[in-house]
Motif scaffolding. Sequence first.
Motif, PDB file in Angstrom:
ATOM      1  N   GLY A 198       1.163  10.200  -5.202  1.00 31.91           N
ATOM      2  CA  GLY A 198       1.721  11.454  -4.722  1.00 31.91           C
ATOM      3  C   GLY A 198       1.539  11.731  -3.250  1.00 31.91           C
ATOM      4  O   GLY A 198       1.899  12.814  -2.766  1.00 31.91           O
ATOM      5  N   GLN A 199       1.044  10.765  -2.472  1.00 30.47           N
ATOM      6  CA  GLN A 199       0.812  11.001  -1.054  1.00 30.47           C
ATOM      7  C   GLN A 199       2.057  10.754  -0.205  1.00 30.47           C
ATOM      8  O   GLN A 199       2.104  11.150   0.955  1.00 30.47           O
ATOM      9  CB  GLN A 199      -0.335  10.120  -0.553  1.00 30.47           C
ATOM     10  N   ARG A 250       0.822  -1.206   0.000  1.00 29.66           N
ATOM     11  CA  ARG A 250       0.000   0.000   0.000  1.00 29.66           C
ATOM     12  C   ARG A 250       0.858   1.260   0.000  1.00 29.66           C
ATOM     13  O   ARG A 250       0.486   2.274  -0.603  1.00 29.66           O
ATOM     14  CB  ARG A 250      -0.950   0.002   1.202  1.00 29.66           C
ATOM     15  N   GLY A 251       2.009   1.214   0.680  1.00 27.28           N
ATOM     16  CA  GLY A 251       2.886   2.375   0.690  1.00 27.28           C
ATOM     17  C   GLY A 251       3.327   2.781  -0.705  1.00 27.28           C
ATOM     18  O   GLY A 251       3.458   3.979  -1.010  1.00 27.28           O
ATOM     19  N   GLU A 252       3.535   1.798  -1.561  1.00 30.03           N
ATOM     20  CA  GLU A 252       3.924   2.093  -2.945  1.00 30.03           C
ATOM     21  C   GLU A 252       2.763   2.718  -3.718  1.00 30.03           C
ATOM     22  O   GLU A 252       2.979   3.584  -4.574  1.00 30.03           O
ATOM     23  CB  GLU A 252       4.416   0.819  -3.618  1.00 30.03           C
ATOM     24  N   ARG A 303      11.335   4.435  -9.551  1.00 26.17           N
ATOM     25  CA  ARG A 303      10.361   3.437  -9.988  1.00 26.17           C
ATOM     26  C   ARG A 303      10.005   2.593  -8.775  1.00 26.17           C
ATOM     27  O   ARG A 303      10.842   2.384  -7.895  1.00 26.17           O
ATOM     28  CB  ARG A 303      10.952   2.524 -11.083  1.00 26.17           C
ATOM     29  N   PRO A 304       8.778   2.088  -8.696  1.00 26.14           N
ATOM     30  CA  PRO A 304       8.381   1.321  -7.512  1.00 26.14           C
ATOM     31  C   PRO A 304       9.017  -0.065  -7.480  1.00 26.14           C
ATOM     32  O   PRO A 304       9.474  -0.580  -8.494  1.00 26.14           O
ATOM     33  CB  PRO A 304       6.859   1.230  -7.647  1.00 26.14           C
ATOM     34  N   GLY A 305       9.011  -0.648  -6.284  1.00 27.65           N
ATOM     35  CA  GLY A 305       9.443  -2.042  -6.159  1.00 27.65           C
ATOM     36  C   GLY A 305      10.387  -2.306  -5.014  1.00 27.65           C
ATOM     37  O   GLY A 305      11.595  -2.150  -5.170  1.00 27.65           O
ATOM     38  N   LEU A 363       8.705  -6.392   2.854  1.00 30.32           N
ATOM     39  CA  LEU A 363       8.233  -5.220   3.595  1.00 30.32           C
ATOM     40  C   LEU A 363       7.280  -5.596   4.722  1.00 30.32           C
ATOM     41  O   LEU A 363       7.466  -5.182   5.878  1.00 30.32           O
ATOM     42  CB  LEU A 363       7.568  -4.224   2.647  1.00 30.32           C
ATOM     43  N   ALA A 364       6.257  -6.384   4.411  1.00 31.54           N
ATOM     44  CA  ALA A 364       5.276  -6.743   5.430  1.00 31.54           C
ATOM     45  C   ALA A 364       5.889  -7.606   6.524  1.00 31.54           C
ATOM     46  O   ALA A 364       5.637  -7.390   7.715  1.00 31.54           O
ATOM     47  CB  ALA A 364       4.094  -7.462   4.788  1.00 31.54           C
TER      48      ALA A 364
END
Length: 313
Positions: A51-52, A43-45, A61-63, A123-124
Motif C-alpha cells: 500500500g505504499q 521492490r517497487g512491486e 495484479r503485480p508483474g 525494470l532494473a
Amino acid sequence: MKAILPGSSATASDEPVILGEAAEPEPAGDELVVAVEAYSVNRGETFQLDGQLDRRWPGWRPGKDVAGTVLRAAADGSGPAVGTRVVAHPPAYGWAERVAVPTSSVAALPDSVDAVTAAALPLAGITALRLLRAAGPLAGRRVLLTGASGGVGHYVTELAAASGAEITAISATADRGARLLELGAVELLTSVHQAEGPYDVVLESVGGDSLPAALAQLAPGGLLVWFGQASRTPVTLDFFAFFNGPDQGAIRHFDYTVSDSTYGQDLAALVRLVAAGRLHPEIGTVREWSRTAEVIGDLRARKVRGNAVLTVA
C-alpha cells in the motif's frame, strides 16, 4: 489460468500474495500474449502490495518483468510472431501463466539468453540504461552510487564502468556489495558518510539522510540524479547548507517511464549486451513461483542481492 494475486491485506505483516485463478488476458490490437516462463520481483512491486505506492489499474495484479514465448501474435501485425522467445515489460499482470503486452514493450531473445536471465532485465535494466543517459557522458568522471546492491545498482555499475567512470558504490554490507567490485566499481563503502568527494555525478536511490549526505559530496557544477527512495523515509534539505556545499550543483528528478526510446528498444539493447557477454545480470535467487510470497519477504528484509526470479511451472 493460474496467477499470483494480491493477498487479502495490504499490510506487510500478512501474506502479501497468493496463487489463485485469474481471467485470461484480453489483448488489444497492438498487444501480443506471452506464455510466461519466468518473472522477476522488484521492490517497487512490494511497495505496491503493502500500500505504499498506488495501484493504477482496476483489478491490479503485480508483474512488470516477464520472459517466455509468444502464444498469440498482435492483431495489428506488429511485433514478434507466434513461437518467438521474448522478454517483455507489461504495465502489470505479469505474475501469471499468460499476460498481454504491448508489442512496443517486447524484445526477441536469441538462443543464448535463457528465460531466467531475461526475466531479470526489464525494470532494473531499463532503469539503469535510462539513468545513465540522464547522467550524461561518464568517461573519466567520479560517480557516487547509493543503494548499489539491488538489481539497478549492479547494472549501473557494470555499464558505467564500461563507459570509463570511476564508481564508488554504497551497499549496506560488504557482502551484499562484493559483486560490485567485480563488475568495475573502484571502491565499495557501507555508508554514504564514508564517501570522500568531490563526485561529478551522484546517483541517489535511498532517500532519508542519505540524499543530503551524498549531495554534500557533489563537485561544483555537478549533478545529483534522484531515482528512488528505498528507505521510504522522506528527505529534508537545508537550502542554506548549499552555501557550504556544491557551487551550482543540480538535483534532477528521474522517472524511468519517460524516454525517447520504447521499452522494447531498450530491452533489445540490453539483450544484445547480455548475448555479447558485456552485461551480466546479478540474480540473487531463483525459485518456483509458488514461493513468491517467500521471495517478497526476503526482498523486504534485504536478503536478496541483485534480482529475484521466479519460474512458472
